[in-house]
Design a protein around this motif. Structure first.
Motif, short mmCIF file in Angstrom:
data_model
loop_
_atom_site.label_atom_id
_atom_site.label_comp_id
_atom_site.label_asym_id
_atom_site.label_seq_id
_atom_site.Cartn_x
_atom_site.Cartn_y
_atom_site.Cartn_z
N ALA A 1 -15.55 -37.27 -10.89
CA ALA A 1 -14.33 -38.05 -10.63
C ALA A 1 -13.43 -37.36 -9.61
CB ALA A 1 -13.57 -38.28 -11.94
N LYS A 2 -13.39 -36.03 -9.66
CA LYS A 2 -12.49 -35.27 -8.78
C LYS A 2 -13.13 -34.88 -7.46
CE LYS A 2 -10.24 -31.66 -10.06
NZ LYS A 2 -8.82 -31.57 -9.78
N GLY A 3 -14.48 -34.96 -7.41
CA GLY A 3 -15.17 -34.39 -6.25
C GLY A 3 -15.05 -32.88 -6.26
N ARG A 4 -15.15 -32.33 -7.48
CA ARG A 4 -14.91 -30.89 -7.65
C ARG A 4 -16.23 -30.12 -7.60
NH1 ARG A 4 -10.68 -27.93 -10.52
NH2 ARG A 4 -11.40 -26.24 -11.81
N PRO A 5 -16.28 -29.01 -6.87
CA PRO A 5 -17.52 -28.20 -6.85
C PRO A 5 -17.85 -27.71 -8.26
CG PRO A 5 -15.92 -27.42 -5.21
CD PRO A 5 -15.21 -28.41 -6.06
N PRO B 1 -2.83 -31.91 -3.26
CA PRO B 1 -1.83 -31.23 -4.10
C PRO B 1 -1.96 -31.64 -5.57
CG PRO B 1 -0.79 -32.08 -2.10
CD PRO B 1 -2.19 -32.63 -2.13
N SER B 2 -1.76 -30.70 -6.48
CA SER B 2 -1.86 -31.00 -7.91
C SER B 2 -0.84 -32.07 -8.30
CB SER B 2 -1.62 -29.74 -8.73
OG SER B 2 -2.66 -28.82 -8.50
N PRO B 3 -1.19 -32.90 -9.29
CA PRO B 3 -0.32 -34.03 -9.66
C PRO B 3 0.75 -33.62 -10.66
CG PRO B 3 -2.37 -34.13 -10.89
CD PRO B 3 -2.44 -32.88 -10.08
N PRO C 1 -9.26 -29.74 -15.74
CA PRO C 1 -8.64 -29.16 -14.54
C PRO C 1 -7.45 -30.05 -14.20
CG PRO C 1 -10.40 -30.63 -13.88
CD PRO C 1 -10.25 -30.79 -15.38
N SER C 2 -6.81 -29.81 -13.07
CA SER C 2 -5.72 -30.70 -12.65
C SER C 2 -6.27 -32.08 -12.31
CB SER C 2 -5.01 -30.08 -11.45
OG SER C 2 -5.94 -29.71 -10.46
N ALA C 3 -5.44 -33.12 -12.52
CA ALA C 3 -5.91 -34.50 -12.40
C ALA C 3 -5.69 -35.07 -11.00
CB ALA C 3 -5.21 -35.37 -13.44
N ASN C 4 -6.15 -34.33 -9.99
CA ASN C 4 -6.06 -34.79 -8.60
C ASN C 4 -7.46 -34.83 -8.01
OD1 ASN C 4 -6.09 -31.96 -9.02
ND2 ASN C 4 -5.62 -31.61 -6.88
N LEU C 5 -7.61 -35.44 -6.84
CA LEU C 5 -8.86 -35.29 -6.11
C LEU C 5 -8.92 -33.85 -5.63
CD1 LEU C 5 -9.07 -38.57 -3.98
CD2 LEU C 5 -10.50 -37.93 -5.95
#
Ligand code: AMP
Ligand code: MG
Length: 332
Positions: A56-60, A151-153, A143-147
């Protein structure tokens, strides 16, 4: 479909919040408010659900998550060794913006820890976060709920902008009061080491457990897995200035210029956009991510941001600003 629900942190509607807990119990994803920034949560012990957070985040996948708990005793589900320092710090600073790294127990999905031998645990102070964890009946990895990279939400609107259509539910619980992510302290080695500065400072911790190392990860190699990635970047270019009044010197013709400064009205800057971040670094931290996103919405090309103090929360704030600016810092 992403469902959005509104929960008043001072008067929690438990029936409504149970809907979010049901999503977590069934392996879904919920963005929820915490006192630091909004988190994107899933059941820590559901490996598939946790893998969906990364999608969902595109997180590594090599950037581990923090498991959020609602009671100190739950630490035992995560750690195979619990040093005295962990209990002391937890008693002093939980619920609050402190994440503790411990040697992990078997049974925690690899996705949560990015395959490391350690695990990150935090007990937040936010009433909605705590109630959600309790109602879900399981620790929540988040984790933080941003892409990834943005910037963190610090508001539900930020989560809506980044994650609509990518998560099952977003809980609107108002603004995150602290505004930057938790301090991360590693207690898995001989000496406690701060891997990421945040609201709880090394000095705060030294008064409780004695020696704590903080070398600053800016100069050297990243110690926290996630720290090597570009972070917190708006579309606009960010430049950190020690002497914020000197921004005119660096201004370029034809570029929409934004200034972020403490006591901005006193400064009387002639920028196209001026954001005041209040009187001190605590207020500055609470507003930074919000304003970096707003600068993009307002069409800024360049953001000049004032250098914070070199102590207290100013150190954590500098860490985030440095990353937003990709290292562009101009000292006097
Ligand atoms: P976020 O809240 O989005 O910043 O993501 C959680 C952060 O916690 C990661 O980026 C890491 O910096 C840190 N973290 C989580 N688990 C560990 C761990 N086992 N060791 C070191 N840092 C960790
Ligand atoms: Mg993050």
């Amino acid at each position: 479909m992403t469902k959005i629900i509104k929960i008043d942190p001072l008067n929690i509607d438990m029936d409504l919040l149970s809907q979010a807990a049901d999503v977590i119990k069934h392996g879904g994803l919920v963005a929820f408010p915490t006192e630091t920034v909004y988190g994107l949560g899933a059941d820590t012990f559901n490996a598939e659900a946790v893998a969906n957070i990364f999608r969902a985040k595109g997180r590594p996948m090599d950037n581990p998550l923090i498991s959020h708990i609602a009671d100190i005793s739950e630490i035992e589900r995560f750690a195979r060794e619990i040093p005295d320092s962990a209990i002391k710090l937890a008693n002093e600073f939980w619920g609050g913006p402190l994440t503790i790294i411990l040697k992990k127990k078997n049974g925690i999905p690899d996705a949560v820890t990015a395959g490391l031998d350690t695990v990150a645990v935090r007990l937040p102070s936010h009433s909605v976060a705590n109630a959600l964890i309790k109602l879900s009946g399981t620790p929540i990895a988040a984790p933080s709920a941003n892409l990834s990279g943005s910037p963190s939400p610090t508001t539900a609107q930020h989560c809506i902008a980044d994650l609509t259509g990518r998560v099952d539910m977003i809980i609107d619980g108002g603004n995150s009061m602290i505004g930057i992510e938790s301090t991360v302290v590693d207690l898995s080695g001989e000496v406690p080491v701060v891997l990421r500065p945040g609201g709880i400072t090394p000095e705060d911790m030294r008064s409780v457990i004695g020696e704590v190392i903080y070398s600053g990860e800016i100069e050297g190699a990243p110690r926290c897995p996630g720290m090597k990635y570009t972070h917190y970047s708006p579309e606009a270019q960010v430049i950190v200035l020690e002497d914020i009044a000197s921004f005119e010197k660096y201004r370029e013709n034809g570029k929409k210029t934004c200034v972020i400064a403490k006591n901005a009205p006193k400064l009387n800057p002639s920028a196209d956009i001026v954001y005041d971040v209040g009187a001190d670094d605590r207020e500055y931290a609470a507003r930074l991510f919000y304003l970096l996103r707003k600068a993009d919405e307002d069409g800024a090309d360049v953001v000049f941001a004032e250098l914070p103090e070199n102590h207290g929360i100013g150190i954590a704030l500098y860490n985030r600003l440095y990353k937003s600016a990709g290292g562009r810092v101009i000292l006097k």
